[in-house]
Design an enzyme around this catalytic site. Structure first.
Site, short mmCIF file in Angstrom:
data_model
loop_
_atom_site.label_atom_id
_atom_site.label_comp_id
_atom_site.label_asym_id
_atom_site.label_seq_id
_atom_site.Cartn_x
_atom_site.Cartn_y
_atom_site.Cartn_z
N LYS A 52 0.74 -1.20 -0.09
CA LYS A 52 -0.04 -0.10 0.06
C LYS A 52 0.87 1.15 0.11
O LYS A 52 2.05 1.33 0.67
CB LYS A 52 -1.02 0.14 1.11
CG LYS A 52 -1.99 -1.12 1.29
CD LYS A 52 -2.77 -1.00 2.59
CE LYS A 52 -3.93 -2.08 2.51
NZ LYS A 52 -4.51 -2.40 3.74
N SER A 64 6.27 -3.20 -7.79
CA SER A 64 7.11 -2.98 -6.71
C SER A 64 8.60 -2.49 -7.50
O SER A 64 9.30 -1.41 -6.96
CB SER A 64 7.36 -3.99 -5.45
OG SER A 64 6.29 -4.34 -4.87
N ASP A 74 1.95 -15.25 -8.74
CA ASP A 74 1.38 -14.85 -9.91
C ASP A 74 1.96 -15.35 -11.02
O ASP A 74 1.85 -15.62 -12.20
CB ASP A 74 0.89 -13.54 -10.20
CG ASP A 74 -0.26 -13.02 -9.05
OD1 ASP A 74 -1.00 -14.01 -8.51
OD2 ASP A 74 -0.39 -12.07 -9.11
N ARG A 83 -20.77 -34.09 -6.67
CA ARG A 83 -20.75 -32.62 -6.66
C ARG A 83 -19.87 -32.08 -7.72
O ARG A 83 -18.96 -32.75 -8.19
CB ARG A 83 -20.56 -31.99 -5.63
CG ARG A 83 -21.69 -32.11 -4.43
CD ARG A 83 -21.25 -31.54 -3.33
NE ARG A 83 -22.47 -31.53 -2.15
CZ ARG A 83 -22.14 -31.79 -0.56
NH1 ARG A 83 -20.94 -31.65 -0.27
NH2 ARG A 83 -23.31 -31.74 -0.02
N GLU A 109 -8.79 -16.03 -10.20
CA GLU A 109 -9.93 -14.79 -9.65
C GLU A 109 -9.76 -14.07 -10.91
O GLU A 109 -10.79 -13.08 -10.61
CB GLU A 109 -9.18 -14.37 -8.40
CG GLU A 109 -7.88 -13.92 -8.60
CD GLU A 109 -6.91 -13.15 -7.22
OE1 GLU A 109 -7.69 -13.22 -6.34
OE2 GLU A 109 -5.87 -12.66 -7.52
N VAL A 169 -4.29 -18.51 1.80
CA VAL A 169 -3.34 -19.75 2.04
C VAL A 169 -2.16 -20.03 0.92
O VAL A 169 -1.30 -20.40 1.37
CB VAL A 169 -4.31 -20.77 2.02
CG1 VAL A 169 -3.70 -22.17 2.33
CG2 VAL A 169 -5.50 -20.48 3.25
#
EC number: 2.7.1.11
Length: 359
Positions: A78, A118, A141, A176, A236, A284
């Site tokens: 941040k 960064s 990533d 499932r 994601e 995680v």
């Protein structure tokens, strides 16, 4: 060669393998060159502090770090130093405070461990303030240009693979569709690698547009063959059918990726009638004991970074290419974003196995 004092900091999100880098840097700098190494706490925030927030690192102190996750120096993702947010909501350029901290410490060089964002900020600071910078790429990533691997990626893939291994049994027990959402920001490397290694039936990554119909066709095809469950892994960064990223806003007003797994579960359930469940790995993937490969990579990068300083080669980042550590200009590395190539060997491997990529 003369006594040198060098600094090292970790910037951006944490990941496994950072402490292995710190350990290697200290071993090489102190043990080989008899230099002093200062660990800068909380990344550039430590250099902003007055006096700068640092710890002196010696070999005995870092020997315990090899198997530790996270970073003992602390980090931050941040606060752009060129537009740093203040308590009243205004922004201030605090870059000169960071540069002043570097020179106040009498550093000969700085090793910065970070991702492309960064490294770009650190390079801008270095150019502005005469900082001798050497970069080390880290990101789960794996999207930093010019390097086949970044620190933290292998451990994240291992964790996601283990999650898939565990989900297989409960998916089969309850007939499932189990959906695993993994990190990846703009790149699908974790999902692709873990999906193949973990035996996923469907892998969805942002680089390959998907069709809900194709996904449901795969599930129905498995059902027609007596396979009553399916495993889906999704990055994601995959968007909705309308092409929108799924994000959540925190109380600080920051938007973060997350939620595509639940979105897909609802869509798949409606379209196929299958019972779905979602697991979101989240942070995680960043934690835990680093894999052997991340320890090896971090160690090789740390030694190579110190050697670059010894040779007076700055504005460079160490990379892994063809099983060798190769240094390239930082500008070149951050200028080539490394997404998944749709023609990548692993993409072809997944297709060859009959894994559905949604297209």
């Amino acid at each position: 060669m003369g006594q040198k004092r060098i600094g090292i900091l970790t910037s951006g999100g944490d990941c496994a393998g950072l402490n292995a880098v710190i350990r290697a840097v200290v071993h090489r700098a102190v043990g080989t060159y008899d230099w002093e190494v200062l660990g800068i706490c909380r990344s550039t925030l430590g250099l902003m502090s007055s006096p700068p927030e640092v710890i002196t690192l010696d070999i005995d102190q870092v020997d315990r770090l090899l198997t530790m996750g996270g970073t003992v120096l602390g980090t931050t993702n941040k606060g752009d130093p060129f537009a740093f947010p203040l308590e009243d909501g205004s922004l201030r350029d605090r870059s000169e405070e960071i540069i002043s901290g570097y020179h106040q410490l009498g550093l000969s060089a700085l090793i910065g461990i970070g991702g492309d964002g960064s490294l770009a900020l650190l390079r801008r600071l270095a150019n502005q303030g005469g900082i001798n910078l050497v970069g080390i790429p880290k990101t789960i990533d794996n999207d930093v240009g010019c390097t086949e691997r970044s620190i933290g990626f292998d451990t994240a893939v291992n964790i996601a693979t283990e999650a898939l291994d565990r989900l297989h049994f409960t998916a089969a027990s309850h007939s499932r569709v189990m959906i695993l959402e993994v990190m990846g920001r703009d790149a699908g490397h974790i999902a692709l690698n873990a999906g193949i290694a973990g035996g996923a039936d469907i892998i969805l990554i942002p680089e390959i547009p998907y069709s809900l119909e194709k996904v449901c066709d795969k599930i129905r095809d498995r059902q027609s063959k007596g396979k009553n469950f399916s495993i889906v892994i999704v990055s994601e960064a995959v968007c909705t059918l309308e092409g929108n990223p799924v994000k959540n806003m925190d109380r600080f007003g920051e938007c973060r990726l997350g939620g595509i797994g639940q979105y897909l579960a609802e869509q798949i359930s409606i379209s196929s009638g299958a019972e779905t469940r979602v697991t979101v790995l989240g942070h995680v993937q960043r934690g835990g004991i680093p894999s052997s490969l991340d320890r090896l990579l971090g160690t090789a990068f740390g030694v190579a970074a110190v050697d670059l300083i010894a040779d007076g080669k700055y504005d460079q980042v160490v990379t892994w290419q063809n099983r060798e550590v190769v240094s390239v200009p930082i500008a070149e590395a951050i200028g080539q974003y490394r997404a998944v190539d749709p023609n990548d060997t692993l993409v072809k491997t997944a297709r060859g196995l009959g894994i559905c990529l949604g297209d």
